[in-house]
Scaffold this motif. Structure first.
Motif, PDB file in Angstrom:
ATOM      1  N   GLU A 266      55.260  33.367  39.559  1.00 46.77           N
ATOM      2  CA  GLU A 266      56.174  33.453  38.405  1.00 46.77           C
ATOM      3  C   GLU A 266      57.585  32.961  38.780  1.00 46.77           C
TER       4      GLU A 266
ATOM      5  N   PHE B 180      40.476  47.112  44.716  1.00 53.73           N
ATOM      6  CA  PHE B 180      41.440  48.135  45.130  1.00 53.73           C
ATOM      7  C   PHE B 180      40.720  49.457  44.928  1.00 53.73           C
TER       8      PHE B 180
ATOM      9  N   ILE C  20      39.326  43.934  40.941  1.00 55.53           N
ATOM     10  CA  ILE C  20      40.467  43.250  40.315  1.00 55.53           C
ATOM     11  C   ILE C  20      40.162  41.758  40.150  1.00 55.53           C
TER      12      ILE C  20
ATOM     13  N   ASN D 119      49.768  39.528  31.716  1.00 54.09           N
ATOM     14  CA  ASN D 119      50.168  40.518  32.721  1.00 54.09           C
ATOM     15  C   ASN D 119      48.963  41.349  33.142  1.00 54.09           C
ATOM     16  N   GLY D 120      48.868  41.595  34.438  1.00 50.97           N
ATOM     17  CA  GLY D 120      47.799  42.454  34.945  1.00 50.97           C
ATOM     18  C   GLY D 120      46.462  41.751  35.103  1.00 50.97           C
ATOM     19  N   SER D 121      46.425  40.417  34.944  1.00 49.12           N
ATOM     20  CA  SER D 121      45.131  39.722  35.006  1.00 49.12           C
ATOM     21  C   SER D 121      44.699  39.418  36.443  1.00 49.12           C
ATOM     22  N   GLY D 122      45.618  39.561  37.392  1.00 49.35           N
ATOM     23  CA  GLY D 122      45.243  39.346  38.798  1.00 49.35           C
ATOM     24  C   GLY D 122      45.948  38.173  39.456  1.00 49.35           C
ATOM     25  N   LYS D 123      47.014  37.680  38.831  1.00 49.73           N
ATOM     26  CA  LYS D 123      47.698  36.498  39.374  1.00 49.73           C
ATOM     27  C   LYS D 123      48.362  36.799  40.721  1.00 49.73           C
ATOM     28  N   SER D 124      49.193  37.877  40.754  1.00 45.36           N
ATOM     29  CA  SER D 124      49.908  38.162  42.012  1.00 45.36           C
ATOM     30  C   SER D 124      48.929  38.496  43.131  1.00 45.36           C
ATOM     31  N   THR D 125      47.863  39.222  42.783  1.00 43.47           N
ATOM     32  CA  THR D 125      46.862  39.565  43.800  1.00 43.47           C
ATOM     33  C   THR D 125      46.282  38.272  44.394  1.00 43.47           C
TER      34      THR D 125
ATOM     35  N   ARG E  59      38.014  49.811  42.181  1.00 43.00           N
ATOM     36  CA  ARG E  59      38.343  48.967  41.014  1.00 43.00           C
ATOM     37  C   ARG E  59      38.275  47.498  41.396  1.00 43.00           C
TER      38      ARG E  59
END
Ligand SMILES: Nc1ncnc2c1ncn2[C@@H]1O[C@H](COP(=O)(O)OP(=O)(O)OP(=O)(O)O)[C@@H](O)[C@H]1O
Length: 326
Positions: free
Chosen positions: A158, A11, A16, A36-42, A14
């Motif tokens: 999730e 991104f 990800i 959280n924020g580790s890149g799962k949704s991406t 950055r």
């Protein structure tokens, strides 16, 4: 069914996702676990074809998510983090609307809608307004929308987030039922969630894959054995990796003096002549400096920590008392 090779996502400047490699076979339920924020949704968005990768390839049922995005969308059912629902619509009307958008022919549309409503256990609320339903029911309506076009691969971001324990149980049972005919990948930051639902797990931490392992939910057998040696045990690691009854053998620290061994089903079968005692005897006979053996039966938490701790250069994952990765 799902093949991810060298997947990178940037991104801006950055990074990800850092060159992810993993695959999920047909009919399997894979947990994609990370804080959280580790890149799962991406990652889930890329698998579903909603976001383009910066480098690497992702194939779903053999179709490339970039080159063959239309085919991929036909193969994939996606339940995103916050599924889009028309809250003012009735359940059946909404699912029918999605079926229309999916180009399901009018001749079979209403039977397909009935089928998916039944499959996702929402028959009793099919004439109710979505906005008036509980979060658990709304989640199941979103699943109907994800499944109405009969996808072979189901991607769930999730899926139990924000549900109460009863609803969690219901969704877990439903996911297992749906997985009988499909490949499923689900993301979560809760260890017990993945342990309860999945056959295998990929752990992601800060955009790197920290571990991949299979999960056996048969608690009567030890899942893993941890062999500790007095000194570096590269030869012992090699020895384990050559046994055909060993499913996996990995060093657990940079010092390389502990090896986590997972025995395959054939090791535990009645016809097998090998036993843990036998294996120990052979190790001693080989003069490997064994100083301890530990059964790892109690679930995955400890294993995860050891595997994650052994990853050089990554921040350690913390775990809360309720089993959430932090
Ligand atoms: N569109 C975007 N633009 C810039 N950065 C983004 C974008 N989407 C996500 N990120 C960043 O990418 C990183 C990974 O986010 P992602 O949502 O994939 O993580 P996650 O593991 O799903 O987290 P969570 O469990 O909180 O949903 C985060 O640092 C996030 O801020």
């Amino acid at each position: 069914m799902i093949e991810v090779t060298g997947l990178v996502k940037l991104f801006g400047d950055r990074k990800i996702l850092h060159s992810l490699n993993f695959s999920v076979g047909s009919g399997r339920i894979c947990g994609f676990l990370g804080p959280n924020g580790s890149g799962k949704s991406t990652t889930m968005d890329i698998l579903a074809g909603l976001l383009g990768p910066s480098a690497g390839t992702v194939k779903i049922c053999g179709f490339d998510v970039v080159q063959q995005s239309k085919e991929v969308k036909e193969q994939v059912g996606y339940l995103p983090d916050n599924p889009p629902l028309y809250k003012e619509m009735k359940v059946k009307d909404f699912v029918t609307y999605v079926a229309k958008l999916r180009n399901i022919p009018s001749k079979i549309r209403s039977s397909e809608v009935e089928r998916v409503i039944e499959e996702c256990d929402v028959t009793d609320v099919s004439n109710r307004i979505i906005g008036n339903l509980s979060k658990g029911y709304r989640q199941r309506v979103a699943l109907c929308a994800a499944l109405v076009h009969r996808p072979n691969v189901l991607i769930l971001d999730e899926p139990t987030e924000g549900l109460d324990p009863n609803q969690i149980l219901h969704i877990r049972t439903l996911i297992k039922k749906l997985a009988k005919e499909r490949t499923v990948i689900l993301s979560s930051h809760i260890l017990s969630e993945v342990q309860a639902t999945c056959d295998e797990v990929v752990i992601i931490n800060q955009g790197h894959i920290a571990a991949k392992t299979s999960i056996q939910n048969d608690s009567s057998k030890p899942l893993f054995y941890l062999y500790t040696f007095a000194s570096k045990a590269e030869n012992a690691l090699h020895w384990f990796q050559q046994r055909n009854y060993v499913r996996s053998a990995k060093p657990l620290s940079q010092k390389m003096n502990s090896i986590l061994v997972e025995f395959g089903n054939e090791f535990w079968s009645e016809s097998n002549n090998e036993s843990i005692a036998n294996v120990t005897e052979q190790i001693v006979h080989e003069n490997f400096p064994l100083i301890g053996i530990e059964e790892k039966k109690e679930g995955l938490e400890e294993l995860f920590f050891e595997v994650i701790r052994s990853q050089p250069g990554h921040h350690q994952i913390q775990i809360s008392p309720t089993g959430e990765l932090l």
